[in-house]
Design an enzyme around this catalytic site. Structure first.
Site, mmCIF file in Angstrom:
data_model
loop_
_atom_site.group_PDB
_atom_site.id
_atom_site.type_symbol
_atom_site.label_atom_id
_atom_site.label_comp_id
_atom_site.label_asym_id
_atom_site.label_seq_id
_atom_site.Cartn_x
_atom_site.Cartn_y
_atom_site.Cartn_z
ATOM 1 N N ASP A 222 -6.742 1.409 0.756
ATOM 2 C CA ASP A 222 -6.844 1.610 2.175
ATOM 3 C C ASP A 222 -8.015 1.107 2.584
ATOM 4 O O ASP A 222 -8.929 0.489 1.875
ATOM 5 C CB ASP A 222 -6.234 2.743 2.603
ATOM 6 C CG ASP A 222 -7.468 4.049 2.185
ATOM 7 O OD1 ASP A 222 -8.237 3.532 1.311
ATOM 8 O OD2 ASP A 222 -7.355 5.016 2.659
ATOM 9 N N LYS B 240 0.694 -1.203 0.104
ATOM 10 C CA LYS B 240 0.152 -0.198 -0.037
ATOM 11 C C LYS B 240 0.863 1.161 0.018
ATOM 12 O O LYS B 240 0.697 2.188 -0.800
ATOM 13 C CB LYS B 240 -0.963 0.001 1.091
ATOM 14 C CG LYS B 240 -1.760 1.261 1.212
ATOM 15 C CD LYS B 240 -2.826 1.155 2.471
ATOM 16 C CE LYS B 240 -1.924 1.442 3.700
ATOM 17 N NZ LYS B 240 -2.887 1.664 4.770
#
Length: 212
Positions: free
Chosen positions: A138, A120
Site C-alpha cells: 500500500d 493488493k
C-alpha cells in the site's frame, strides 16, 4: 540495503510488535474480504465504524445480498467510493455463492477474479486470513521501502517483487504488517518521527532527522 541490515531491520520491528495484527476488525475471511474492499482510499477507522453495524446484520454472502444495494449503501455511505464498492461487494457475494460454495477462495487467481479485488486486496486476504507469506504494497509500504532503501521500486508491483527477494523467510509472514504499522505511525509521509525510529541508523534516506 545489505542482507544483514535487512535482518536487523526486521528483527527490531519484530521486537516492537512481536504479533502484529490488522487494524481492520473482522471475525471471518468473508468479513475481512469485505473490509479490505471497503478500505481502498479510506481509513481503517472509517471502515471499522461502518462494519461495526454492517456485520451485525450481514456477516455472510447470503445476508449481504439480502440487504440489496440500497441497504448496503446505508451502512457504508460515509466511506469514499461507496456506490461502486457496494456494487462490487454484492457482485463478489454472488460469485462466492455460485462458484465457491459461499466461502472465500484461497487462491490468488480466484481472489483477483472477484469484483473490487486487485492484487493488493488479494495479498491482504491471503496473508491475514490464510497465513500466506504475501506482502501487500500500500502507500505506507511503498513509502517505507523506497525511503529507507529497503526495497526501492517505481511501482507497487516492483516493490513487492523486491521485498519478496530481500525479506528473510523467517520474517515474511508478518513483514506486511510491520511495514504498514511502521509507515503509519513512525515513517509517516509528513514529518516522519526519525528520532523515535528503531531502524533510523539503517535508513538510507538523506532527509532523515539527526538523532536528538
Amino acid at each position: 540495503m545489505p542482507p544483514e541490515a535487512v535482518r536487523t531491520f526486521f528483527s527490531r520491528l519484530r521486537a516492537e510488535r512481536p504479533e502484529p495484527r490488522s487494524e481492520l476488525r473482522y471475525r471471518t475471511p468473508f468479513e475481512l474480504l469485505v473490509a479490505v474492499i471497503l478500505s481502498a482510499q479510506a481509513t481503517d477507522a472509517s471502515v471499522n465504524k461502518a462494519t461495526e453495524t454492517l456485520f451485525r446484520v450481514a456477516d455472510t454472502p447470503e445476508k449481504m445480498l439480502a440487504l440489496g444495494e440500497e441497504g448496503l449503501r446505508r451502512h457504508i455511505r460515509h466511506i469514499g467510493l461507496h456506490n461502486s464498492k457496494a456494487r462490487n461487494i454484492l457482485a463478489t457475494c454472488r460469485i462466492l455463492l455460485e462458484r465457491h460454495g459461499g466461502e472465500v477462495p484461497r487462491s490468488r487467481e480466484a481472489l483477483e477474479a472477484l469484483p473490487g479485488v486487485g492484487r493488493k486486496t488479494a495479498n491482504v486476504v491471503l496473508n491475514v486470513a490464510f497465513g500466506e507469506p504475501t506482502i501487500a504494497v500500500d502507500t505506507h509500504i511503498f513509502r517505507v521501502a523506497n525511503r529507507t532503501g529497503l526495497a526501492p521500486g517505481r511501482t507497487p508491483r516492483e516493490v513487492e517483487r523486491r521485498l519478496l527477494e530481500v525479506v528473510p523467510e523467517t520474517f515474511r509472514r508478518h513483514a506486511h504488517h510491520w511495514l504498514i504499522l511502521h509507515g503509519r505511525y513512525v515513517c509517516t509521509a509528513r514529518r516522519p518521527r526519525c528520532g523515535a525510529c528503531p531502524v533510523a541508523d539503517l535508513c538510507a534516506w538523506e532527509g532523515k532527522a539527526a538523532p536528538g
